[in-house]
Each structure stands twice: as C-alpha cells, then as structure tokens.
Design a protein around this motif. Structure first.
Motif, PDB file in Angstrom:
ATOM      1  N   TYR A   1      16.830  -7.254  -1.708  1.00 38.25           N
ATOM      2  CA  TYR A   1      16.363  -5.898  -2.012  1.00 38.25           C
ATOM      3  C   TYR A   1      14.836  -5.877  -1.948  1.00 38.25           C
ATOM      4  N   HIS A   2      14.332  -5.686  -0.727  1.00 36.07           N
ATOM      5  CA  HIS A   2      12.891  -5.654  -0.496  1.00 36.07           C
ATOM      6  C   HIS A   2      12.556  -4.476   0.411  1.00 36.07           C
ATOM      7  N   PHE A   3      11.389  -3.923   0.186  1.00 35.66           N
ATOM      8  CA  PHE A   3      10.964  -2.750   0.955  1.00 35.66           C
ATOM      9  C   PHE A   3      11.046  -3.009   2.454  1.00 35.66           C
ATOM     10  N   GLY A   4      10.551  -4.173   2.884  1.00 36.96           N
ATOM     11  CA  GLY A   4      10.504  -4.487   4.312  1.00 36.96           C
ATOM     12  C   GLY A   4      11.861  -4.577   4.978  1.00 36.96           C
TER      13      GLY A   4
ATOM     14  N   GLN B   1      10.507  -2.239  -8.402  1.00 37.03           N
ATOM     15  CA  GLN B   1      10.123  -0.833  -8.291  1.00 37.03           C
ATOM     16  C   GLN B   1       8.681  -0.715  -7.784  1.00 37.03           C
ATOM     17  N   GLN B   2       7.814  -1.576  -8.301  1.00 37.91           N
ATOM     18  CA  GLN B   2       6.415  -1.539  -7.877  1.00 37.91           C
ATOM     19  C   GLN B   2       6.274  -1.936  -6.412  1.00 37.91           C
ATOM     20  N   GLU B   3       7.121  -2.869  -5.972  1.00 38.31           N
ATOM     21  CA  GLU B   3       7.087  -3.250  -4.551  1.00 38.31           C
ATOM     22  C   GLU B   3       7.406  -2.056  -3.664  1.00 38.31           C
TER      23      GLU B   3
ATOM     24  N   ARG C   1       3.406   3.358  -0.096  1.00 35.55           N
ATOM     25  CA  ARG C   1       1.969   3.666   0.017  1.00 35.55           C
ATOM     26  C   ARG C   1       1.395   3.053   1.289  1.00 35.55           C
ATOM     27  N   GLN C   2       1.701   1.791   1.544  1.00 31.36           N
ATOM     28  CA  GLN C   2       1.195   1.130   2.752  1.00 31.36           C
ATOM     29  C   GLN C   2       1.765   1.763   4.014  1.00 31.36           C
TER      30      GLN C   2
ATOM     31  N   GLN D   1      -0.040   5.006   4.626  1.00 34.87           N
ATOM     32  CA  GLN D   1      -1.394   4.702   5.082  1.00 34.87           C
ATOM     33  C   GLN D   1      -1.362   4.312   6.567  1.00 34.87           C
ATOM     34  N   HIS D   2      -0.353   3.555   6.944  1.00 35.37           N
ATOM     35  CA  HIS D   2      -0.146   3.194   8.350  1.00 35.37           C
ATOM     36  C   HIS D   2       0.076   4.472   9.178  1.00 35.37           C
ATOM     37  N   GLY D   3       0.885   5.383   8.644  1.00 36.63           N
ATOM     38  CA  GLY D   3       1.123   6.651   9.333  1.00 36.63           C
ATOM     39  C   GLY D   3      -0.143   7.477   9.485  1.00 36.63           C
ATOM     40  N   ALA D   4      -1.009   7.411   8.469  1.00 40.71           N
ATOM     41  CA  ALA D   4      -2.288   8.132   8.550  1.00 40.71           C
ATOM     42  C   ALA D   4      -3.152   7.555   9.665  1.00 40.71           C
ATOM     43  N   LYS D   5      -3.154   6.237   9.809  1.00 43.28           N
ATOM     44  CA  LYS D   5      -3.920   5.600  10.892  1.00 43.28           C
ATOM     45  C   LYS D   5      -3.372   5.974  12.254  1.00 43.28           C
ATOM     46  N   LEU D   6      -2.048   6.163  12.325  1.00 47.82           N
ATOM     47  CA  LEU D   6      -1.423   6.577  13.578  1.00 47.82           C
ATOM     48  C   LEU D   6      -1.653   8.062  13.861  1.00 47.82           C
ATOM     49  N   GLY D   7      -2.079   8.810  12.835  1.00 50.37           N
ATOM     50  CA  GLY D   7      -2.342  10.237  13.003  1.00 50.37           C
ATOM     51  C   GLY D   7      -1.149  11.141  12.776  1.00 50.37           C
ATOM     52  N   VAL D   8      -0.053  10.592  12.217  1.00 52.29           N
ATOM     53  CA  VAL D   8       1.132  11.429  11.982  1.00 52.29           C
ATOM     54  C   VAL D   8       1.231  11.889  10.527  1.00 52.29           C
TER      55      VAL D   8
END
Length: 199
Positions: free
Chosen positions: A65-68, A128-130, A136-137, A140-147
């Motif tokens: 059970y991990h985000f990735g 939960q924090q993960e 959040r990460q 942030q990645h999506g923001a760098k991609l411009g979406v």
C-alpha cells in the motif's frame, strides 16, 4: 510451498478475518488456531507471540500500500495526466468486495491506535502522510507540465487524498453512491482551464 509457509499464511489470513469480526484484543490465539484446524501450541512454531502475529498481519495487509503503486509519478505526462490520475484512484477502490469489508474494519481498528500513540497508529499515520505527500508531488509535477495551475496545487492535492480516502470509508459503511463519478469530479477540478479532462 513448505508446510510451515502454508500454515503461516493460513494463520495470517484467519487472523485478519477474526480480528475484523471480533477485534484484535478479543481474538485469542486459540480462536485463530481453531479456525485453521491446528492446536494453539502449534501457533508458537510460526509466531512467538500474539503481538508478533498482529505485526505480521499488519505487514501482510499493507506491504504493497504505497502511493507509487497507484500513481507512478514518472509515468505521468502532459497527454496522459488526467486519465492516469483518474485510473489510479479507481484502482484504489475495492475490486474484491468480499474481502474489502473485513480488511477495512481491521484498518479502522489499527487507525484507532493512532490517537493513543501506538505503534500501528504511527504506521497508519505514516501511510496517510505518504499519500498526502504523493499527491502533492504529483500535482507539482503536473504544474511543471503545464496541466495543473501552480497556485493552490498543494490544497488541491490534499483534496484528492481526502476524497479517495473518504470514498473507501463510505464504501465500507455500505453507503450507495456513484463513487466513480465523484472521483471523476474531484480529478477534473484539479486541472487548469482548457486542459482535456475526463468526460
């Protein structure tokens, strides 16, 4: 598979069901042994104590059970971001309803220890924090991609984490809602205007 491995697995699976039905404290090793058809002393061949068995149950339930696992950030690009975000959330919803409810009841029991500062409570909080940090990460990645709009991206990430977490809780309680549509709305709300989103 060796007999020891088979029986250890059976003990863990029996413990999950019995812990979910009766609670961890009220479930005895004798009950678990009876469930798999062995004597109570035989359990000590596999686990030194009930505490060790509970520890192994926790590891077994949440080792993957991990985000990735649901949202591999490096796989997200400008073209597939919306679809992968949507499908990642859908993959977190239970496919096996029969086993979902006992597992969620047991997760809730582990979560109750969080307020008491217990070991499992700390581990659940860390999970939960993960997911909060993962979303959040990802945004942030999506923001760098411009979406994704960079402004308030963190807040929108936390909304996604809270929505997906609450969906599973409501499903466990048997509340009948169109959870796929709810997740779709949450996903679509994260994107900048003009970006193709989930229809």
């Amino acid at each position: 598979m060796k007999k020891r491995e088979l029986t250890s697995q059976q003990l863990i699976e029996a413990a999950i069901l019995l812990f979910a039905q009766h609670g961890i404290e009220k479930t005895s090793l004798a009950m678990i042994a009876a469930e798999v058809g062995i004597t109570k002393p035989s359990i000590y061949y596999h686990f030194a104590s009930k505490d060790e068995l509970v520890e192994k149950v926790f590891e077994y339930m949440f080792s993957d059970y991990h985000f990735g696992q649901y949202f591999p950030i490096s796989d997200f690009n400008e073209q597939n971001f919306a679809e992968k975000l949507f499908q990642g959330g859908i993959s977190m919803f239970p496919q096996d309803k029969e086993n979902f409810y006992p597992v969620m009841r047991l997760l809730n029991e582990f979560m109750l220890t969080a307020g008491r500062g217990g070991h499992f409570g700390e581990a659940v909080v860390a999970m939960q924090q993960e997911f909060l940090e993962g979303f959040r990460q990802l945004l942030q990645h999506g923001a760098k991609l411009g979406v994704i709009e960079e402004e308030n991206a963190d807040s929108r990430a936390y909304v996604l984490a809270l929505v997906v977490d609450n969906i599973t809780s409501y499903m466990m309680m048997g509340v009948k809602l169109d959870y796929e549509k709810i997740w779709k709305e949450a996903v679509n709300a994260t994107f900048r205007k003009g970006v193709d989103v989930i229809e």
